[in-house]
Design an enzyme around this catalytic site. Structure first.
Site: not given
Length: 525
Positions: A506, A499, A501-503
């Protein structure tokens, strides 16, 4: 040259550097030396492994940092050596963390009047890209391992790279109260098209993970279902799948090539690409990473040529740093007193609000008992035992927060939520835009309740544009952003990059919130 640096530092709020550990100390330009002459200086040091510890002096490259972070072990095919993402990432993560740290340090300076050292390890920054699987050994679960075209969670294969008739797509085919309905709608479409029978369509997609873990649903049957889904997707083009995903609310996006990104109608609608004049020609730059309603970001000057601003040195050194002090706030954490209402879920949003909590903000996380955070259904698991209170991922994302359950579909639930909006300085949400509109909790509605409110929305494609209503997760974000197609083996399908783009997101979410807080401090808006 060093005297000119010292003169510039005396006039500066922030210094950023990425030299080898000890180099600047050796020539009298380290943190201790420079902060003695400018106690308000925020000094950010970006190194491969941090400024101390046994690896501080190691030579490093993007490849070795990716390997040592744990991220690389999860990337690639399970029958070959691991691979790194095909374009350098470690420095990008470290730079974004440094920006976040600098903004936090500047906020701390308002309380103490003092700067500080922001020590960024690229290895540690990139560890976030393991989606908390780095905690597996610590909590007593089996390691998460790479799986060709997906991941394997507690022995359960989760395919995330799927073949369409003209390329590849990312499909999130998972289960539980939040994601199960999306999987149900996909199976309804497959059954309509004659791709499966009614019994397959009508499996308990909400509780399917538990059925697999308990053995009630045999692994062979799960493999058959995956085959049904794969065979169906392979008959459709990427465009057909995207169209149906938007109309049927499915978790499918095409895997973008670099050319697809340049030609994206979503980027065009949001004016993402900016053309800047440079030496008589137009150069295209990526644009704003966030849309700010009161203070829109903009590319100012193009990148400078070597020595372009040498003549402005004297004016620069005459500047005197202005430190704004908040009286009576000495000793408190940088964000203490800040009140955050957190409707974020899974990873990208909750990671940002976790950072806010770490730095002293009071963060109230809102869930529903009928729609708990999807992260509660993802490992690694404490003691290797799945359960909503056992997810190390959820615990990592939510440490330091307060928890509250509300049913936002009910009038009473929304009334309590609006009370909290009146209390909050910041509201964060990570749903697709239609969800907050449906609840009457979009920005304009909440601003009417609390005119001083800062609201941050973190969704797959943003709040506007033709793709804005597509719901999705970081695996889909990574695919849509082009990461899969540059990663893997030339003779195989694109690799799964988790995932991703989740890292990334933020880091920028935190920076945007801190910038908005600075704007409110200055203007009251």
């Amino acid at each position: 040259g060093r005297e000119r640096v010292r003169a510039l530092v005396a006039s500066a709020d922030v210094l950023l550097e990425s030299f080898d550990v000890g180099y600047l100390d050796g020539i009298g330009l380290g943190y201790e030396a420079l902060s003695a002459g400018n106690p308000g200086l925020v000094y950010a040091s970006i190194t491969p492994f941090g400024t101390d510890g046994p690896k501080a002096g190691y030579a490093a490259s993007d490849l070795t940092i990716a390997a040592s972070s744990g991220e690389m072990a999860l990337t690639g095919d399970d029958d070959r050596a691991p691979v790194r993402i095909g374009v350098p990432q470690a420095g990008a993560h470290a730079g974004a963390v440094a920006a976040q740290g600098v903004l936090v340090a500047l906020r701390a300076r308002k309380r103490s009047g003092l700067g500080q050292l922001v020590d960024v390890s690229a290895q540690t920054a990139l560890m976030a890209a393991t989606q908390s699987s780095i905690l597996s050994a610590a909590v007593g679960d089996a390691d998460t391992v790479r799986f060709t075209g997906g991941v394997s969670l507690s022995g359960l294969p989760i395919p995330l790279v799927w073949r369409a008739s003209d390329g590849f797509v990312s499909l999130t085919f998972l289960f539980g109260a939040a994601i199960g309905p999306f999987s149900r709608r996909l199976m309804e479409w497959i059954e309509e098209a004659g791709g499966c029978d009614e019994a397959t369509r009508d499996k308990d997609w909400l509780n399917y993970t538990q059925l697999l873990m308990s053995g009630e649903e045999p692994p062979a049957e799960y493999q058959r279902v995956l085959g049904v889904v794969g065979a169906f997707l392979a008959t459709k083009t990427k465009a057909e799948l995207l169209e149906e995903a938007m109309s049927r609310r499915l978790l499918i996006v095409p895997m973008s090539s670099i050319g697809d990104l340049h030609d994206s109608i979503q980027f065009a609608d949001r004016d993402y690409w900016w053309d800047v004049e440079r030496e008589g020609r137009s150069v295209r730059f990526p644009g704003a990473f966030a849309r700010m309603s009161a203070t829109p970001l903009e590319v100012g000057e193009p990148a400078p040529s070597v020595g372009q601003h040498d003549g402005e040195y004297e004016a620069a050194v005459e500047r005197v740093p202005q430190i704004e002090r908040i009286e009576g706030a000495e000793g408190a954490l940088p964000l203490s007193g800040l009140k955050v209402l957190d409707f974020m879920w899974v990873v990208a949003g909750p990671t940002a609000t976790r950072v806010m909590a770490d730095h002293g903000a009071t963060v109230v996380k809102v869930e529903s008992t009928t729609r708990v955070d999807t992260a509660r259904g993802l490992g690694p698991w404490v003691g290797g035992t799945p359960g909503p209170e056992q997810s190390a991922l959820y615990q990592n994302m939510s440490a330091g927060k307060l928890g509250l359950t509300l049913d936002l579909a009910s009038e009473a639930g929304r009334a309590v939520a609006l009370d909290l909006v009146r209390w909050a300085d910041v509201v964060g949400e990570s749903f697709s835009p239609r969800a907050m509109r449906a609840w009457g909790m979009d920005y304009e509605s909440l601003r009417a309740v609390n005119p001083g409110l800062i609201m941050v929305s973190s969704s797959l494609f943003g709040q506007s544009g033709p793709y804005s209503d597509i719901a999705g997760f970081g695996t889909m974000g990574a695919a849509a952003a082009g990461f899969n197609v540059v990663t893997g083996w030339a003779d195989r399908n694109p690799a799964m990059v988790a995932a991703y783009s989740d890292y990334v997101a933020p880091r920028f979410t935190v920076a945007a919130i801190l910038a908005a807080l600075e704007h409110r401090d200055r203007t009251g808006e």
